[in-house]
Design a protein around this motif. Structure first.
Motif, PDB file in Angstrom:
ATOM      1  N   HIS A 111      -6.638   4.172   9.325  1.00  0.00           N
ATOM      2  CA  HIS A 111      -6.208   3.580   8.044  1.00  0.00           C
ATOM      3  C   HIS A 111      -6.482   2.088   7.946  1.00  0.00           C
ATOM      4  CE1 HIS A 111      -4.170   7.304   6.895  1.00  0.00           C
ATOM      5  NE2 HIS A 111      -3.535   7.315   8.037  1.00  0.00           N
ATOM      6  N   ALA A 116      -5.937   1.581   0.194  1.00  0.00           N
ATOM      7  CA  ALA A 116      -4.685   2.351   0.210  1.00  0.00           C
ATOM      8  C   ALA A 116      -4.452   2.874  -1.196  1.00  0.00           C
ATOM      9  CB  ALA A 116      -3.526   1.482   0.657  1.00  0.00           C
ATOM     10  N   ASP A 119      -4.365   7.408  -5.133  1.00  0.00           N
ATOM     11  CA  ASP A 119      -4.153   8.850  -5.040  1.00  0.00           C
ATOM     12  C   ASP A 119      -4.392   9.577  -6.363  1.00  0.00           C
ATOM     13  OD1 ASP A 119      -3.598   9.249  -2.327  1.00  0.00           O
ATOM     14  OD2 ASP A 119      -1.559   8.508  -2.563  1.00  0.00           O
ATOM     15  N   SER A 152      -3.569   6.052   3.882  1.00  0.00           N
ATOM     16  CA  SER A 152      -4.446   6.468   2.794  1.00  0.00           C
ATOM     17  C   SER A 152      -4.820   7.946   2.861  1.00  0.00           C
ATOM     18  CB  SER A 152      -5.730   5.628   2.819  1.00  0.00           C
ATOM     19  OG  SER A 152      -6.625   6.057   1.809  1.00  0.00           O
ATOM     20  N   THR A 154      -6.535   9.226   0.456  1.00  0.00           N
ATOM     21  CA  THR A 154      -7.875   9.180  -0.108  1.00  0.00           C
ATOM     22  C   THR A 154      -8.939   9.104   0.982  1.00  0.00           C
ATOM     23  OG1 THR A 154      -7.020   8.089  -2.095  1.00  0.00           O
ATOM     24  CG2 THR A 154      -9.388   7.895  -1.665  1.00  0.00           C
TER      25      THR A 154
END
Length: 423
Positions: A111, A116, A119, A152, A154
């Motif tokens: 990460h 961050a 989403d 994160s 993602t």
């Protein structure tokens, strides 16, 4: 008959206090399963019971499966943790050109890409994984590249797509071939639709108006809960799409406790297991600190490292629509536990109450009333994943006195040579 590690009386009492419909859990030690059990309901309307085989979304605990898929590819020489991912996928670009040029799988797994949140870009049933890969370049970073660890989802989804691109195999199939099949995790699936086709799965629930602590004595169990349909992850499978149960998850934990081996077969090398479990970046633990839980926490490759009563504890939490979970293990004590409940976050204090109590009883440690200590954290879920959290002070003397007179050496459990009987 030997008493359960976590008894019906204790767990059912806590289900009612936290207003959680049901919980399913599995405990292992010394290479053996010592408890798989269900408490409460997996379906409130039909009064169907939770069991040790009840499926539910393990949410972000799925990241440990994503990390393990990458580890297996590192073992084979297909991928390298420290080679820029742009060399594997020239079409992959980040908003920050430095990240495009230098970002590695190690950066992504820990990460530290600078990205961050974001989403909202991936819960889209229409988006393909190729399109997801293209959209990454438009996500502005929250921090400079490698500046600070920021949790994160993602980026973990992107990691799964990278595994697909370099192998030509769907991520779900990689998980099935490299983890689920070798471990005999026959009930575990990677979609909500597949879960619903089974004969034992838990409906998820949301508590619209949480009951404050001062009203707990007036609470009617299961009041204020609404069904929260399971979310189909699609491109989000690498970050949060695994659906499993304790009878399967204890096998997963045993593999980690045995340094990548299961039933005599080495699935992952000791090298990549060490890489996955090694602390790499500072990341907050939970919003409480106690003498036994100092709040130290670092993140590795989908596993956090913290300390419990002087022992190293590896864990990951999961929270997704309708479900909350935790997977954790004590390497030196050869102990693991997985807990899943069908209640939407925030419910982490309830999960840790069960974890801490199970550790104490299994290892024969002095008793601590973790229910009393963690009840004040009702509706407080800060610190589960964030890079920084505001910590509340430890509770005053009445709560600390249980172990205050114990010496540090008495609070550190020895490594047992065989499973210990419950207290």
């Amino acid at each position: 008959m030997e008493e359960k590690i976590l008894t019906d009386e204790f767990v059912n009492r806590e289900l009612q206090w936290w207003n959680v419909p049901g919980v399913t859990l599995g405990i292992c030690q010394g290479g053996k399963t010592i408890q798989t059990d269900g408490f409460g309901y997996r379906d409130i309307g039909k009064k169907l019971p939770m069991t040790g085989d009840t499926l539910g979304g393990i949410a972000s605990c799925s990241k440990s499966f994503c990390s393990a898929v990458i580890a297996s590819l590192v073992d084979e020489g297909v991928l390298d943790y420290d080679r820029p991912v742009h060399e594997y996928l020239p079409e992959l670009e980040f908003y920050d050109p430095t990240a495009t040029r230098e970002c590695t799988l190690r950066d992504m797994l820990c990460h530290r890409t600078g990205i961050a949140g974001h989403d909202a870009m991936w819960p889209d049933a229409a988006i393909t994984r190729k399109e997801y890969l293209r959209r990454i370049r438009f996500l502005e970073p929250n921090k400079p590249f490698r500046y600070e660890a920021q949790y994160s989802n993602t980026i973990y989804n992107l990691i799964g797509i990278i595994a697909e691109e370099v192998t030509g195999i769907r991520f779900e199939d990689l998980v099935q071939q490299r983890i689920l099949a070798p471990l005999g995790m026959k009930r575990t699936v990677l979609s909500a639709s597949a879960m619903r086709k089974t004969d034992d799965w838990a409906k998820g629930y949301l508590e619209r108006t949480p009951i404050p602590p001062e009203k707990k004595s007036e609470q009617v169990w299961l009041s204020g809960l609404e069904e929260m349909p399971a979310w189909e992850m699609n491109v989000g499978v690498p970050a949060a799409g695994v659906t499993s149960c304790p009878s399967d998850m204890v096998k997963w934990l045993m593999c980690h406790l045995q340094n990548g081996q299961y039933q005599g077969k080495q699935l992952f090398s000791r090298h990549v297991m060490d890489e996955m479990h090694a602390p790499a970046v500072v990341m907050s633990a939970f919003p409480w600190t106690f003498p036994e839980v100092p709040g130290i926490s670092e993140y590795g490759m989908a596993w956090k490292t913290t300390v419990y009563r002087g022992m190293i504890l590896k864990y990951h939490c999961g929270e997704i629509e309708g479900y909350s979970s935790i997977e954790c293990f004590l390497p030196a004590q050869d102990f693991g536990i997985f807990v899943l409940c069908n209640h939407h976050a925030p419910i982490t204090p309830f999960l840790l109450e069960l974890v801490y109590t199970a550790i104490d009883k299994t290892l024969g440690l002095s008793s601590i009333d973790w229910a009393a200590r963690l009840h004040p954290y009702l509706n407080d879920n800060t610190g589960s994943f964030t890079a920084a959290a505001v910590r509340k002070p430890a509770f005053p003397t009445p709560f600390r006195s249980v172990t205050a007179q114990k010496s540090a050496s008495e609070n550190i459990a020895p490594t047992p040579t065989a499973p210990m009987a419950s207290a």
